[in-house]
Write an enzyme that holds these catalytic residues in place. Structure first.
Site, PDB file in Angstrom:
ATOM      1  N   SER A  81       0.847  -1.189   0.000  1.00 20.04           N
ATOM      2  CA  SER A  81       0.000   0.000   0.000  1.00 20.04           C
ATOM      3  C   SER A  81       0.881   1.236   0.000  1.00 20.04           C
ATOM      4  O   SER A  81       1.878   1.297   0.724  1.00 20.04           O
ATOM      5  CB  SER A  81      -0.910   0.010   1.235  1.00 20.04           C
ATOM      6  OG  SER A  81      -1.720   1.163   1.248  1.00 20.04           O
ATOM      7  N   GLU A  82       0.531   2.228  -0.820  1.00 19.58           N
ATOM      8  CA  GLU A  82       1.410   3.390  -0.991  1.00 19.58           C
ATOM      9  C   GLU A  82       1.574   4.216   0.276  1.00 19.58           C
ATOM     10  O   GLU A  82       2.495   5.026   0.381  1.00 19.58           O
ATOM     11  CB  GLU A  82       0.892   4.274  -2.128  1.00 19.58           C
ATOM     12  CG  GLU A  82      -0.450   4.900  -1.871  1.00 19.58           C
ATOM     13  CD  GLU A  82      -1.067   5.463  -3.136  1.00 19.58           C
ATOM     14  OE1 GLU A  82      -1.366   6.654  -3.139  1.00 19.58           O
ATOM     15  OE2 GLU A  82      -1.249   4.713  -4.117  1.00 19.58           O
TER      16      GLU A  82
END
Length: 218
Positions: free
Chosen positions: A46-47
């Site tokens: 996840s960024e």
């Protein structure tokens, strides 16, 4: 019938491979975490700084501090790592993500993607999609085939501001699985009960249809 959001996520999950590092975008892509094939080892990224996302939590597992980029609560699998978004984007920009799954407003026959802005509507920000399409070689877009008004989202040329140019090779919609090559959409699979004629009618861009188009199995 058109695929549900869950079926779309399940079909995309079939493109995962053992050992992949995978980034899941906001929306339908986040659901892919629930359909990783049993026995397969993938690390979901996840960024906002989490590597090793698990499926969505049950009510008893919810931790308000454990979220994905879409601010949904998630779980962390054994071996997960939490770090800053700076390190997360270094991983993305450095080409260390094996597969990226993104949503989109439009995709065209040149592999262009528009996913971050609709003129005249308030935009909080472009998010990380521009970094993801620039840093990833392997991208799947999952989206509705047409708008609520029946307007195609698979076009000869994107009409909205681009997120990335010439970077999309595969699209999974609620009607079909499509590959992009040589300036055209190539129909590979259709949703159960969906006819080739319906897909043609809802595809504005050049569509190449083989003699036989198999139905997806669920």
């Amino acid at each position: 019938m058109a695929l549900t959001r869950e079926q779309m996520a399940e079909r995309v999950a079939r493109e995962l491979r053992d050992g992949f590092y995978v980034n899941l975008g906001i929306g339908i892509p986040t659901l892919v975490a629930n359909y990783v094939p049993k026995g397969m080892e993938v690390m979901l990224q996840s960024e906002n700084g989490l590597l090793g996302m698990g499926p969505f939590p049950t009510d008893s597992e919810v931790d308000a501090d454990m979220i994905n980029a879409g601010k949904q609560t998630v779980t962390a699998r054994v071996g997960a790592s939490i770090f800053s978004s700076v390190e997360s984007f270094a991983m993305i920009r450095g080409g260390h993500v094996d597969l990226t799954v993104l949503g989109a407003f439009e995709v065209d026959v040149q592999g262009n993607i528009a996913s971050w802005m609709v003129p005249g509507k308030l935009v909080k920000g472009m998010g990380g999609a521009m970094d993801l399409v620039a840093g990833a070689e392997n991208i799947i877009v999952t989206m509705m085939h047409a708008s609520k008004d029946g307007e195609s989202k698979l076009l000869d040329r994107c009409s909205l501001p681009l997120t990335g140019s010439g970077c999309i090779k595969r699209v999974l919609t609620d009607l079909a699985y499509i590959e992009i090559a040589d300036g055209a959409f190539h129909l590979k699979e259709r949703a159960p009960g969906v006819s080739v004629e319906e897909i043609k009618a809802k595809t504005a861009g050049r569509l190449i249809v083989p003699a036989s188009v198999p139905e997806m199995k669920f």
